[in-house]
Design an enzyme around this catalytic site. Structure first.
Site, PDB file in Angstrom:
ATOM      1  N   ILE A 465      36.230  18.971  -7.171  1.00  0.00           N
ATOM      2  CA  ILE A 465      37.303  19.897  -6.813  1.00  0.00           C
ATOM      3  C   ILE A 465      37.892  19.566  -5.441  1.00  0.00           C
ATOM      4  O   ILE A 465      38.535  20.400  -4.803  1.00  0.00           O
ATOM      5  CB  ILE A 465      36.825  21.363  -6.878  1.00  0.00           C
ATOM      6  CG1 ILE A 465      35.674  21.629  -5.901  1.00  0.00           C
ATOM      7  CG2 ILE A 465      36.403  21.711  -8.297  1.00  0.00           C
ATOM      8  CD1 ILE A 465      35.257  23.096  -5.812  1.00  0.00           C
ATOM      9  N   GLY A 466      37.665  18.307  -5.020  1.00  0.00           N
ATOM     10  CA  GLY A 466      38.159  17.870  -3.719  1.00  0.00           C
ATOM     11  C   GLY A 466      37.039  17.675  -2.722  1.00  0.00           C
ATOM     12  O   GLY A 466      37.271  17.330  -1.567  1.00  0.00           O
ATOM     13  N   LYS A 628      31.512  11.477   6.324  1.00  0.00           N
ATOM     14  CA  LYS A 628      32.970  11.659   6.398  1.00  0.00           C
ATOM     15  C   LYS A 628      33.423  12.782   5.471  1.00  0.00           C
ATOM     16  O   LYS A 628      34.142  13.705   5.887  1.00  0.00           O
ATOM     17  CB  LYS A 628      33.683  10.354   6.044  1.00  0.00           C
ATOM     18  CG  LYS A 628      35.197  10.421   6.201  1.00  0.00           C
ATOM     19  CD  LYS A 628      35.842   9.058   5.994  1.00  0.00           C
ATOM     20  CE  LYS A 628      37.334   9.109   6.300  1.00  0.00           C
ATOM     21  NZ  LYS A 628      37.975   7.787   6.190  1.00  0.00           N
ATOM     22  N   LYS A 696      20.835  18.910   0.941  1.00  0.00           N
ATOM     23  CA  LYS A 696      20.901  20.357   0.707  1.00  0.00           C
ATOM     24  C   LYS A 696      22.305  20.850   0.370  1.00  0.00           C
ATOM     25  O   LYS A 696      22.470  22.003  -0.014  1.00  0.00           O
ATOM     26  CB  LYS A 696      20.402  21.105   1.945  1.00  0.00           C
ATOM     27  CG  LYS A 696      18.917  20.939   2.228  1.00  0.00           C
ATOM     28  CD  LYS A 696      18.541  21.757   3.456  1.00  0.00           C
ATOM     29  CE  LYS A 696      17.063  21.840   3.669  1.00  0.00           C
ATOM     30  NZ  LYS A 696      16.744  22.719   4.814  1.00  0.00           N
ATOM     31  N   GLY A 697      23.328  20.032   0.561  1.00  0.00           N
ATOM     32  CA  GLY A 697      24.694  20.456   0.240  1.00  0.00           C
ATOM     33  C   GLY A 697      25.399  21.097   1.419  1.00  0.00           C
ATOM     34  O   GLY A 697      24.775  21.782   2.242  1.00  0.00           O
ATOM     35  N   GLU A 700      29.341  25.155   0.980  1.00  0.00           N
ATOM     36  CA  GLU A 700      29.457  26.579   1.302  1.00  0.00           C
ATOM     37  C   GLU A 700      29.201  26.871   2.780  1.00  0.00           C
ATOM     38  O   GLU A 700      29.841  27.732   3.374  1.00  0.00           O
ATOM     39  CB  GLU A 700      28.473  27.399   0.456  1.00  0.00           C
ATOM     40  CG  GLU A 700      28.366  26.982  -1.002  1.00  0.00           C
ATOM     41  CD  GLU A 700      29.546  27.411  -1.855  1.00  0.00           C
ATOM     42  OE1 GLU A 700      30.439  28.104  -1.346  1.00  0.00           O
ATOM     43  OE2 GLU A 700      29.569  27.052  -3.051  1.00  0.00           O
TER      44      GLU A 700
END
Length: 733
Positions: A465-466, A628, A696-697, A700
């Site tokens: 989603i980008g 990046k 861990k991402g 959000e």
């Protein structure tokens, strides 16, 4: 047997970047098709009531108009009378477009005009006349708080004795915070292009965060065999949660295609982007009690959020107050107020965006009441266990986030007294907040194939989603297989590919990335098996002396091209498909990302105008696969947090039950002039428990805490505490 890992951890350019900037990337509403029909949605103008009559006669007289579909003449859909669900459904009865004559909210789709081109469809839609029997409606949550009920959420049970400990706490804060409705408004509007094939099969290009979720939904709603429905989303122009559930343009386009046996596209207008899910309005009361040294003795977080009358939307709104800091006496409650509105929807950092905002503003108020530096207060209440779960964290470098963020920001120069810092006519304020988001991993599958040309193709039905999914999966695959990046292709956005979860929650890299890594490692094993059969000299070489790198198998002095190994295998290629799931070693641990956000604001003393002049965001998110693209995620989150603090507010005219500012001229978001210096620090954090990648991402965490840090900086600048968001001029003056 190992492979060199030269790509993971590098700030590589997006592999899909050229396609996007040169216009080669096609989005859901851009796929060409001969004789394609276009649909335009006619929306309700009342918030509650019944449709008495829909007169489409004038619309049907317009040359080029093919049909007008409403609840009376839509195709028969047996499942509209049964329960069905999708992966992101709320509890209750999901919205069914063109189901019956009931109007549930303003903006509800009541008819679909289908014509030979979009302009004709939109014009004819303006000619459709609808007569209503309007009923009284309520869209103002604050007017009917007494009608709220307990949310069907997994809210942690109370622990300890909140009431007793709060009553005797040396320092107390009791404050209520209000957050506004926010709409997602990604750049690409929601659209579905349904291509009707000669054999009756459907190929659908949809704006979605989960192609297989849409496929399941259409199977459940229309009774279509899954093998007859293929959903694609090769490129998605932003979503932030708005594409988690299938939005109503999808079933409308499918209805029209099935009824007319033609290909149909339905694209929502920008105004119609305000007629489905959003971040819900909340009222949150925080009570914090601490001893004289600032140690938390008691925490209560009582929240009320709005929902629709037909579904109970829940998010993780209050849990954060039971886990971010060490406290033995915690009471959390979460209630919902049903209104004549559409159901809210997960929106970037759902729950945490609003819940941590309230907690971190209250922590700032506690620091002021206790006479402590806001960073020092948080240090004294650091938690190495998740109090809700009673589990230690697999890793938590939040103290390092405080250290590195404060050092980069120059926090030690802060004068604690409000209104004490200024530049000319500008009052200068420095504020900070902590952030937290859970690190999840879902089941996911991936396929890896190496052909006789040495090209590696890896696939999974996830979306991008980008966020950079194409790129990071390519990096992970190339390293795990020992293939050059230029020879690696990652395929996604297709329901026919191996199963993947919805893209959201910051779990795509941990879930799909783990599957990709495992598939490529097993592929390496199969390549070695094939090589040992084809090259007898490898028979005596120990596994630990073999490595894969740059498209070659290296063993002692030998170097064998992986392309040659694949070519000599039985099929002329080597292929693996695997299913990955979270490791059992996660079970005893709690897993989360953390951050510390430092903000400088300048407030004009006479005019009250607010400028966010500097932000430093220090993030601990395990291993960062691509610094990046990860930095871009945090930058976007920070900008969103500024919007949440100062700009974003879907304003409802409660008399009409309708959103007033349903466009990008009046729905304010931060623009270039609102965004100044943003520095992102990725704090080193090693975690071999969370998943094999150690990632861990970051999708959000970037937005969490930002709005609170802005509000806290505004208080420091002005001495005025604003507890209603967004903080606009009128509230400050």
């Amino acid at each position: 047997m190992n492979s060199m890992t030269p790509n993971v951890g590098k700030p590589l350019d997006r592999v899909d970047g050229v396609a996007k900037v040169t216009g080669q990337a096609r989005y859901a509403g851009e796929y060409p098709e001969a004789d394609l029909l276009h649909g335009s949605v006619v929306s309700s103008t009342v918030a509650s009531g019944k449709v008495l009559r829909i007169d489409a006669s004038e619309a049907l007289k317009v040359p080029g108009v093919v049909a007008v579909i409403d609840h009376l003449n839509r195709p028969h859909i047996s499942s509209y009378d049964d329960d069905y669900s999708d992966d992101d459904a709320a509890e209750g009865s999901p919205f069914r477009p063109l189901y019956n004559d009931q109007v549930l909210y303003s903006g509800q789709p009541l008819a679909l005009v289908i014509a030979q081109n979009l302009e004709l469809a939109r014009y004819a839609g303006s000619l459709v006349k609808i007569e209503y029997s309007a009923q009284a409606h309520q869209t103002d949550m604050l007017a009917v708080l007494a009608d709220s009920h307990e949310a069907p959420a997994e809210t942690p049970k109370p622990r300890g004795d909140f009431a007793g400990q709060f009553a005797q706490a040396a320092v107390q804060v009791d404050a209520t915070y209000l957050t506004a409705n926010e709409h997602h408004n990604p750049m690409e509007p929601h659209a579905s292009t349904v291509l009707y094939k000669a054999d009756g099969k459907l190929e659908i290009h949809d704006k979605t965060q989960g192609t297989q979720n849409c496929q399941d939904y259409l199977h459940n709603v229309f009774g279509l065999a899954k093998e007859n429905v293929r959903v694609l989303a090769a490129y998605v122009g932003g979503a932030f949660g708005s594409g988690l559930r299938p939005q109503y343009q999808l079933p409308l386009a499918v209805m029209a295609a099935l009824q007319l046996k033609r290909s149909v596209r339905v694209t929502l207008t920008r105004q119609q982007m305000f007629t489905f899910g959003y971040r819900p309005r909340t009222q949150q009361r925080l009570r914090l009690g601490a001893d004289a040294s600032g140690k938390l003795q008691a925490i209560a977080h009582d929240a009320i959020g709005q929902t629709s009358r037909f579904e109970d939307f829940t998010e993780h709104l209050v849990e954060w107050s039971g886990m971010l800091y060490q406290c033995d006496n915690v009471a959390l409650s979460y209630r919902l107020t049903p209104l004549d509105v559409y159901t809210p929807l997960d929106m970037r950092a759902p729950g945490a965006g609003s819940g941590v905002l309230a907690l971190e503003c209250a922590m700032d108020e506690l620091a002021c009441a206790a006479g402590l530096d806001p960073v020092e207060l948080r240090r004294r209440n650091f938690a190495d266990h998740n109090g809700n779960e009673g589990k230690p964290y697999s890793s938590k470098e939040l103290l390092a986030c405080y250290d590195q963020g404060a050092a980069q920001f120059g926090w030690h120069k802060r004068n604690a007294t409000p209104r004490s810092m200024r530049e000319g006519k500008q009052l200068v304020g420095w504020g900070m907040a902590g952030g937290v988001w859970e690190s999840m991993q879902m089941k996911a599958s991936a396929k890896a194939r190496l052909d006789a040309q040495g090209k590696l193709t890896v696939s999974s039905a996830t979306t991008d989603i980008g966020t950079g999914t194409y790129t990071v999966m390519t990096q992970i695959a190339a390293d795990a297989a020992g293939v050059k990046l230029a020879d690696t292709t990652f395929l996604l956005g297709d329901s026919s590919l191996p199963k993947a979860p919805l893209q959201g929650g910051s779990f795509t890299v941990s879930s799909v990335g783990s599957a990709v890594q495992q598939a490529c490692e097993i592929l390496r094993g199969k390549l070695l098996e094939s090589a040992r059969q084809a090259y007898p000299a490898l028979a005596g070489v120990a596994v630990e002396d073999i490595r894969f790198a740059n498209g070659y198998l290296h063993a002692d002095a030998q170097r064998i091209a992986l392309a040659d190994i694949a070519a000599k295998s039985a099929d002329g290629f080597v292929e693996v498909q695997i299913d990955a799931e979270p490791s059992a070693k996660r079970t005893p641990f709690s897993t989360a990302t953390h951050s510390a956000v430092f903000v400088e604001v300048q407030v004009d003393e006479a005019l009250g105008t607010i400028k966010v002049s500097r932000v430093v965001s220090a993030v601990a998110a395990g291993r960062v696969v691509n610094p990046k693209t990860a930095r871009s995620q945090i930058l976007g989150g920070v900008v969103w947090g500024i919007g949440m603090a100062l700009h974003e507010h879907s304003q409802t005219d409660h008399h009409l039950g309708r959103i007033l500012n349903h466009n990008l001229a009046e729905y304010h978001v931060p623009v270039n002039a609102d965004v100044n210096d943003i520095e992102v620090i990725f704090v080193k954090e090693d975690d071999d428990i969370v998943n094999a990648l150690g990632s861990k991402g970051v999708g959000e965490i970037g937005v969490v805490g930002v709005a609170a840090a802005v509000a806290n900086a505004i208080y420091h600048a002005t001495g005025k505490r604003i507890r209603e968001f967004p903080i606009t001029l009128d509230k400050l003056l």
